[in-house]
Each structure stands twice: as structure tokens, then as C-alpha cells.
Design an enzyme around this catalytic site. Structure first.
Site, PDB file in Angstrom:
ATOM      1  N   THR A   1       0.826  -1.213   0.000  1.00 41.73           N
ATOM      2  CA  THR A   1       0.000   0.000   0.000  1.00 41.73           C
ATOM      3  C   THR A   1       0.855   1.256   0.000  1.00 41.73           C
ATOM      4  O   THR A   1       0.520   2.250  -0.658  1.00 41.73           O
ATOM      5  CB  THR A   1      -0.917  -0.019   1.243  1.00 41.73           C
ATOM      6  OG1 THR A   1      -1.817  -1.118   1.114  1.00 41.73           O
ATOM      7  CG2 THR A   1      -1.710   1.262   1.391  1.00 41.73           C
TER       8      THR A   1
ATOM      9  N   THR B   1       1.600  -4.459   4.279  1.00 39.25           N
ATOM     10  CA  THR B   1       1.432  -4.795   5.692  1.00 39.25           C
ATOM     11  C   THR B   1       0.822  -6.183   5.897  1.00 39.25           C
ATOM     12  O   THR B   1       0.940  -6.752   6.979  1.00 39.25           O
ATOM     13  CB  THR B   1       0.512  -3.767   6.381  1.00 39.25           C
ATOM     14  OG1 THR B   1      -0.743  -3.758   5.700  1.00 39.25           O
ATOM     15  CG2 THR B   1       1.115  -2.381   6.372  1.00 39.25           C
ATOM     16  N   ASP B   2       0.187  -6.718   4.843  1.00 37.02           N
ATOM     17  CA  ASP B   2      -0.518  -7.993   5.009  1.00 37.02           C
ATOM     18  C   ASP B   2       0.390  -9.115   5.508  1.00 37.02           C
ATOM     19  O   ASP B   2      -0.075 -10.031   6.202  1.00 37.02           O
ATOM     20  CB  ASP B   2      -1.157  -8.425   3.679  1.00 37.02           C
ATOM     21  CG  ASP B   2      -2.375  -7.576   3.326  1.00 37.02           C
ATOM     22  OD1 ASP B   2      -2.780  -6.730   4.151  1.00 37.02           O
ATOM     23  OD2 ASP B   2      -2.929  -7.765   2.221  1.00 37.02           O
TER      24      ASP B   2
HETATM   25  N1  ASP Z   1      -3.112  -3.747   2.914  1.00 40.16           N
HETATM   26  C1  ASP Z   1      -1.837  -4.068   2.454  1.00 40.16           C
HETATM   27  C2  ASP Z   1      -0.805  -3.007   2.792  1.00 40.16           C
HETATM   28  O1  ASP Z   1      -0.993  -2.361   3.758  1.00 40.16           O
HETATM   29  C3  ASP Z   1      -1.745  -4.501   1.067  1.00 40.16           C
HETATM   30  C4  ASP Z   1      -0.499  -5.320   0.923  1.00 40.16           C
HETATM   31  O2  ASP Z   1      -0.107  -6.039   1.846  1.00 40.16           O
HETATM   32  O3  ASP Z   1       0.119  -5.199  -0.125  1.00 40.16           O
HETATM   33  O4  ASP Z   1       0.181  -2.790   2.154  1.00 40.16           O
END
Ligand code: ASP
Length: 332
Positions: A13, A86-87
Site C-alpha cells: 500500500t 502490511t498484510d
Molecule cells: N493492505 C496491504 C498493505 O498495507 C496490502 C499489501 O499487503 O500489499 O500494504
């Protein structure tokens, strides 16, 4: 350059932008991320390594990145920041922590709000991460996650909320420290570091969660496709009593680690005594993960098997990494 902080971008993200149609996707470079942060210290080297969502990052990606970072450290870089989705940060940070022997910190960060939103958190997180990576306080911390002005140990940090900017929590003890008025403050010592060689092979390990009334048939089917298992049991490490014949046959075929599905707290050893209880499962050969979360236990089992660990070494490794025994020595 000696003293540099390397900023390695993997995507996520924090690096996402909107194409002409559809939702956002990772596309920004490491230099784009650096350019978006006012006040970033000089001597930051941009390294665009991958442009992936967190869900598509792999262990080989992380090991290749770690090898590259080690080359930069050997050339004098003081620390590194890895930006990624973050995933999977709770797993990728632990994977790098397990193989990182040097004193230079590797600081992982990302963002929950993408750069197209009114208040993206990526620039503040990146500034905090670079600050921590360049701080003498971070030397010998291994791999940490810096997010929302908190400094988390890779071995305990969890993503606990799907959208909140405060999603990262260090279960079982709290963060190592904070950024206060822009400077790192360490309030908790990190547990001793334990490392393994970078894995040259990738044994297939699955995490299987015990759920109410499961007769074990899906676990049996899964077992045919893996080299090792982490069972995320109920509470302090329990499974349905009806699983016990299956557990015996699994333990005869592969290493099986017992963790808790609760998300925090340890697996116990000798409190309950019925079939399927933690003491029964340990007697049948399951290895206790202690405080280690199932996702992190999966990585430790994979890396330890890749390092050729025998059953005694596996048990010792989990005793130490799971912080349940102070008498065991790290076997690698
Ligand atoms: N929601 C995720 C992020 O915060 C998407 C990912 O992991 O690419 O980056």
C-alpha cells in the site's frame, strides 16, 4: 556509501498508486517513496527490489533481498529499511530476523492508507523507520517493525486489524519502544537473538487451525501435501479427542508443532490431562511452540528443517524461540 541507510522497496500500500482504471496497486519506486518524505536525513540509498502486494511476497524474495542487504552492510551501510505490504509484515520481518546475524538493523515498515488518500501514513512511517535504522539504539536489535511511532520485535509483532493505522501490536509484552518527538526510545529489552542459515530449500509447512467439531478429515487430506505441520490448537494447546489416532500417525510421518490459535499467550505443558490436551499431545510427540504465534512457528519449522534439524534440535529450537525453557540451548 558508508553510513548510508538503504531503503529497499518491495511494494504494498505504501507504494500504491491508481492506474487509469480500477483500484490502487503497487507501482511507486523506492526513490518515489523517499521523495515523498519531507525532512528525511541525507545518505539514503534507494533500492527498488520488487513491486508486489504483501500477499505475493515469497520467502525466496526475502532471502534474495537479505543477501543484497548483507552486501550493502559489508560495504559500510549502517542499516536498512524495507517497505512492503502490511498484510505479511509479521511473517516477512520474522523470516529476515531468523537469518540476520549482523549488528545493522533491518527495519520493516509500510502503510495502511495509500498515497492517494487524504492522510497517508506511509511518509511518517518511512521517516520513523529511517530514523530508527540510523540510530545506535537499534544496533543488534535484528529485524524490527516500525509503524505508527512504535518499534516492534519481529518475533512478537502481529497485524491485528484489517484497516486501522494502529494495526501492529506486539503481543505478550508490548513494543520494544517508541518514537518520541522524532527520536527512538527503547523501553523493553528484546529477547536474545537466535539465527539460522538462509534456507537453501523450502520444506512445505502448513498451519492448520483446530475448529469446533472438526473431525480431522481435512487435516488428514492436507498432511499428504506437506513436510511438516503447525497445529493452531484451542486455548493452551488442545484439539478434539477424536483426532488422537490421526495425531499419532502424523507424528510418525513428519514434525508437528503445537501452537495456540488464540493469538497470544503460551501453549502449556502439563496442566490438562485428557485426550487431546496439551500434555497428551506432547506425549504423542507434538513440539510445543510456547509463545510463538503459528505463522512464525511455521517459518521457524521451515528454516530449521531446511538446515537439516533432527527431532531433538527442533524441540530445542522451539523451546528457546518459544521462550518456554531457559535450560535449552539454541541448536544452530
Ligand atoms: N493492505 C496491504 C498493505 O498495507 C496490502 C499489501 O499487503 O500489499 O500494504
Amino acid at each position: 556509501m558508508p553510513g548510508d541507510i538503504v531503503v529497499a522497496a518491495l511494494g504494498g500500500t505504501i507504494a500504491s498508486a491508481r492506474p487509469s482504471s480500477g483500484g490502487v496497486a503497487p507501482s511507486l519506486t523506492a526513490q518515489d517513496l523517499i521523495d515523498a518524505v519531507p525532512g528525511l536525513p541525507p545518505h539514503v540509498e534507494a533500492l527498488s527490489f520488487r513491486s508486489l502486494p504483501g500477499s505475493s511476497v515469497t520467502v525466496p524474495d526475502l532471502m534474495a533481498l537479505h543477501e543484497l542487504l548483507e552486501q550493502r552492510f559489508a560495504a559500510g551501510a549502517a542499516g536498512a529499511v524495507v517497505t512492503q505490504g502490511t498484510d505479511t509484515i509479521e511473517e516477512s520481518a520474522y523470516a529476515m530476523d531468523l537469518v540476520h546475524r549482523g549488528p545493522q538493523p533491518i527495519v520493516v515498515t509500510g502503510a495502511m492508507r495509500n498515497p492517494m488518500t487524504a492522510g497517508p501514513d506511509g511518509p511518517a512511517n518511512l521517516l520513523a523507520a529511517v530514523t530508527v535504522a540510523g540510530s545506535p539504539l537499534a544496533r543488534d536489535l535484528g529485524c524490527v517493525v516500525v509503524f505508527a511511532d512504535e518499534i516492534h520485535p519481529a518475533s512478537r509483532v502481529r497485524k491485528t486489524h484489517s484497516t486501522s493505522t494502529g494495526t501492529f501490536v506486539s503481543v505478550d509484552g508490548g513494543p520494544l519502544g517508541y518514537l518520541v518527538e522524532g527520536s527512538p526510545v527503547v523501553v523493553n529489552p528484546r529477547a536474545a537473538r537466535h539465527t539460522l542459515p538462509r534456507p537453501a530449500s523450502r520444506p512445505r509447512i502448513a498451519v492448520y487451525t483446530a475448529t469446533l467439531g472438526d473431525d480431522g478429515a481435512p487435516l488428514e487430506a492436507l498432511a499428504g501435501a506437506v513436510d511438516g505441520l503447525v497445529i493452531a490448537g484451542f486455548g493452551v494447546g488442545h484439539v478434539p479427542a477424536g483426532w488422537t489416532p490421526l495425531i499419532d500417525s502424523l507424528c510418525a510421518r513428519m514434525p508437528v508443532v503445537l501452537a495456540t490459535r488464540t493469538g497470544s499467550g503460551p501453549v502449556l505443558r502439563h496442566t490438562y490431562g485428557y485426550p487431546g490436551s496439551e500434555s497428551d499431545l506432547r506425549r504423542r510427540g507434538l513440539i510445543s511452540a510456547g509463545f510463538l504465534h503459528p505463522y512464525k512457528a511455521r517459518l521457524l519449522l521451515q528454516f530449521a528443517l531446511a538446515a537439516g534439524a533432527n527431532p531433538a534440535q527442533l524441540t530445542a529450537a522451539f523451546d528457546v524461540a518459544g521462550q518456554v525453557s531457559s535450560s535449552e540451548r539454541w541448536p544452530f
